[in-house]
Motif scaffolding. Structure first.
Motif, mmCIF file in Angstrom:
data_model
loop_
_atom_site.group_PDB
_atom_site.id
_atom_site.type_symbol
_atom_site.label_atom_id
_atom_site.label_comp_id
_atom_site.label_asym_id
_atom_site.label_seq_id
_atom_site.Cartn_x
_atom_site.Cartn_y
_atom_site.Cartn_z
ATOM 1 N N ALA A 47 -74.298 66.447 -12.176
ATOM 2 C CA ALA A 47 -73.475 66.915 -12.253
ATOM 3 C C ALA A 47 -72.651 67.128 -11.693
ATOM 4 N N ILE A 48 -72.349 66.544 -10.848
ATOM 5 C CA ILE A 48 -71.450 65.192 -9.445
ATOM 6 C C ILE A 48 -70.109 64.324 -10.539
ATOM 7 N N LEU A 49 -70.926 63.416 -11.281
ATOM 8 C CA LEU A 49 -70.606 62.555 -12.259
ATOM 9 C C LEU A 49 -69.632 63.701 -13.480
ATOM 10 N N ALA A 50 -70.729 64.286 -13.990
ATOM 11 C CA ALA A 50 -70.301 65.281 -15.034
ATOM 12 C C ALA A 50 -68.618 64.858 -15.211
ATOM 13 N N LEU A 51 -68.147 65.396 -13.341
ATOM 14 C CA LEU A 51 -66.921 66.069 -12.950
ATOM 15 C C LEU A 51 -65.713 65.715 -13.136
ATOM 16 N N ARG A 52 -66.540 64.057 -11.597
ATOM 17 C CA ARG A 52 -65.938 63.358 -12.294
ATOM 18 C C ARG A 52 -65.357 62.720 -13.053
ATOM 19 N N GLY A 53 -66.498 62.002 -14.461
ATOM 20 C CA GLY A 53 -66.138 61.975 -15.572
ATOM 21 C C GLY A 53 -64.773 62.252 -16.396
ATOM 22 N N VAL B 4 -76.728 66.716 11.982
ATOM 23 C CA VAL B 4 -77.748 66.023 10.682
ATOM 24 C C VAL B 4 -77.210 65.180 10.177
ATOM 25 N N GLY B 5 -75.857 65.133 9.631
ATOM 26 C CA GLY B 5 -75.326 63.691 8.721
ATOM 27 C C GLY B 5 -76.121 64.914 7.288
ATOM 28 N N VAL B 6 -75.604 63.562 7.375
ATOM 29 C CA VAL B 6 -76.034 63.578 5.037
ATOM 30 C C VAL B 6 -76.568 61.884 5.024
ATOM 31 N N PHE B 7 -78.286 62.387 4.654
ATOM 32 C CA PHE B 7 -78.813 61.004 4.383
ATOM 33 C C PHE B 7 -79.823 61.316 2.559
ATOM 34 N N GLY B 8 -80.784 60.049 2.740
ATOM 35 C CA GLY B 8 -81.298 60.471 1.679
ATOM 36 C C GLY B 8 -80.865 60.643 0.475
ATOM 37 N N GLY B 9 -81.546 61.630 -0.756
ATOM 38 C CA GLY B 9 -80.326 61.999 -1.883
ATOM 39 C C GLY B 9 -78.800 62.671 -2.169
ATOM 40 N N MET B 10 -78.944 63.424 -0.928
ATOM 41 C CA MET B 10 -77.393 63.520 -0.482
ATOM 42 C C MET B 10 -76.408 63.097 -0.013
ATOM 43 N N GLY B 11 -77.026 61.474 0.654
ATOM 44 C CA GLY B 11 -76.408 60.433 0.797
ATOM 45 C C GLY B 11 -75.945 59.679 -0.366
ATOM 46 N N ILE B 12 -76.681 59.518 -1.407
ATOM 47 C CA ILE B 12 -75.944 58.575 -2.306
ATOM 48 C C ILE B 12 -75.574 60.199 -3.100
ATOM 49 N N ALA B 13 -74.831 61.424 -3.067
ATOM 50 C CA ALA B 13 -74.692 62.006 -4.035
ATOM 51 C C ALA B 13 -73.407 62.248 -3.112
ATOM 52 N N THR B 14 -72.709 61.836 -2.328
ATOM 53 C CA THR B 14 -71.704 62.020 -1.487
ATOM 54 C C THR B 14 -71.056 60.979 -1.932
ATOM 55 N N CYS B 15 -71.856 59.605 -2.075
ATOM 56 C CA CYS B 15 -71.028 58.646 -2.479
ATOM 57 C C CYS B 15 -70.608 58.496 -3.810
ATOM 58 N N LEU B 16 -70.988 59.916 -5.133
ATOM 59 C CA LEU B 16 -70.563 59.593 -6.056
ATOM 60 C C LEU B 16 -69.190 60.080 -5.528
ATOM 61 N N CYS B 17 -68.723 60.974 -5.037
ATOM 62 C CA CYS B 17 -67.975 62.371 -5.208
ATOM 63 C C CYS B 17 -66.551 61.712 -5.226
ATOM 64 N N ASP B 18 -65.642 62.461 -5.372
ATOM 65 C CA ASP B 18 -63.542 61.272 -5.547
ATOM 66 C C ASP B 18 -63.350 61.108 -3.382
#
Lengths: 105, 283
Positions: free
Chosen positions: B125-131, B144-158
């Motif tokens: 869904a993030i990539l669809a928005l980027r597109g 906690v910070g941001v790790f795991g799958g949400m760490g990847i998701a973070t790097c997909l954002c603007d």
């Protein structure tokens, strides 16, 4: 996990248009409290889901003390608990009832 | 000054958006809770650990999600993930910017495959928005910070806005130590953990805008113009970074390599002094 239910006589009904309020977080040693207006004939209903089994009598004592101090009615109080101590429960309920009633009751 | 670190997810939303402008979707009183936790006989939060909704920021409408790190480390379960994905899909329909107030250890292991699928749906869904050129901004300032799958998701954002107290990574420190050994990464060495995963190192790599631990500072750093997505350029950048720094044992080695004077003092500097110290020295 244990599910507990209590009812208290209550006092002055809260405004039925009050918005539901969520106070606290279901973290370790902590609890969250959802307070909603409900047509209960002036009474207070409390539902507890707790990770700590076997403390029903202590919940009864803490809740009875809280609702002796807070003379409010027609509310439904739903609690998710992850092992909060009685003092934390009492303080969180004070905060939740204050949040819901806008600070006074 | 109001600490982001100390605030709950709901307090962060209230402090960030225009006062009284937040309207929640699927609110706690809807009681859409995790069916998996119930099966495991564990208490489930009324909001499954995430609040989603709409509001305004200086009058501009936006959609917002905030993960609660104190509930199961902000981990993503089936309901939690569906709430975030639904919000992102609504943003595509409405062309509305999205603020993601993330604090998460990644997938909620209690929910196994359902949690993994939920995280992959968030990424898609993030990539669809980027597109589509709809901006998605991550604000990361929780314990906690941001790790795991949400760490990847973070790097997909603007864009990513971080405080120095926050961390960003893929595998968390304990996971690396458990799987690769303490010689690889000593998770008990908090200074090392923050040097590598903390907001300051992410700022040096140009991945994050660094702000002090203050809700108003996070708000002031939000920029809503979309960043064009060029995956191949991103891969080339990461490849070059690996070639240059792949042999480094510690972020200190990298900071020294970048020509930053006395790199060991960087963790001690406040945000303004830190930003002056690294000016023109970014990786």
């Amino acid at each position: 996990m244990e599910r507990l239910e209590y009812e208290f006589d209550g006092g002055a009904p809260v405004a039925p248009r009050n918005r539901p309020t969520l106070t606290g977080v279901l973290g370790s040693g902590n609890l969250e409290v959802l307070v909603e207006p409900a047509d209960l004939g002036g009474r207070v209903r409390v539902e507890v889901q707790t990770a700590a089994v076997g403390f029903g009598a202590i919940w009864q004592a803490v809740l009875a003390d809280v609702f002796a101090r807070w003379q409010v009615g027609d509310i439904r109080v739903s609690i998710n608990d992850a092992g909060a101590t009685p003092a934390v429960v009492a303080l969180r309920l004070d905060q939740a009832l204050s949040d819901h009633t806008g600070g006074g009751a | 000054m109001t600490s982001w670190l100390e605030a709950t997810a709901r307090e962060r939303i209230a402090g960030l958006l225009d006062p009284g402008s937040f309207t929640e979707f699927v609110p706690p009183e809807a009681r859409i809770t995790s069916p998996h936790l119930a099966q495991l006989n564990q208490p489930a939060a009324f909001d499954d650990g995430v609040a989603v909704g709409r509001g305004t920021l200086e009058g501009a409408p936006m959609l917002i999600a905030a993960q609660e790190g104190a509930f199961m480390g902000g981990a993503v379960g089936e309901v939690h993930g569906a709430k975030i994905t639904g919000l992102l899909e609504r943003a595509l329909d409405e062309r509305a910017p999205v603020l993601l107030l993330l604090e998460s250890g990644g997938v909620r292991l209690h929910e196994a495959n359902a949690g993994l699928i939920a995280v992959s749906e968030i990424m898609r869904a993030i990539l669809a928005l980027r597109g589509a050129g709809v901006p998605v901004i991550v604000l990361n300032g929780g314990r906690v910070g941001v790790f795991g799958g949400m760490g990847i998701a973070t790097c997909l954002c603007d864009r990513l806005i971080m405080s120095e107290d926050a961390r960003l990574g893929l595998s968390g420190p304990e996971v690396i130590e458990t799987t690769m050994g303490v010689e690889e990464f000593d998770a008990a060495d908090r200074a090392l953990v923050w040097r590598v995963t903390g907001g300051k190192n992410r700022a040096i790599f140009g991945e994050a805008v660094l702000v002090p631990d203050d809700i108003a500072a996070f708000r002031a750093a939000i920029r809503l113009d979309p960043v064009p997505l060029d995956v191949e350029a991103e891969h080339a950048l990461l490849g070059a970074r690996l070639d240059r720094f792949g042999a480094a044992e510690d972020a200190l080695d990298i900071w020294a390599d970048l020509g930053i004077e006395t790199p060991a003092r960087l963790p001690l500097l406040d945000t303004d002094d830190f930003l002056s110290a690294i000016e023109g020295k970014l990786a």
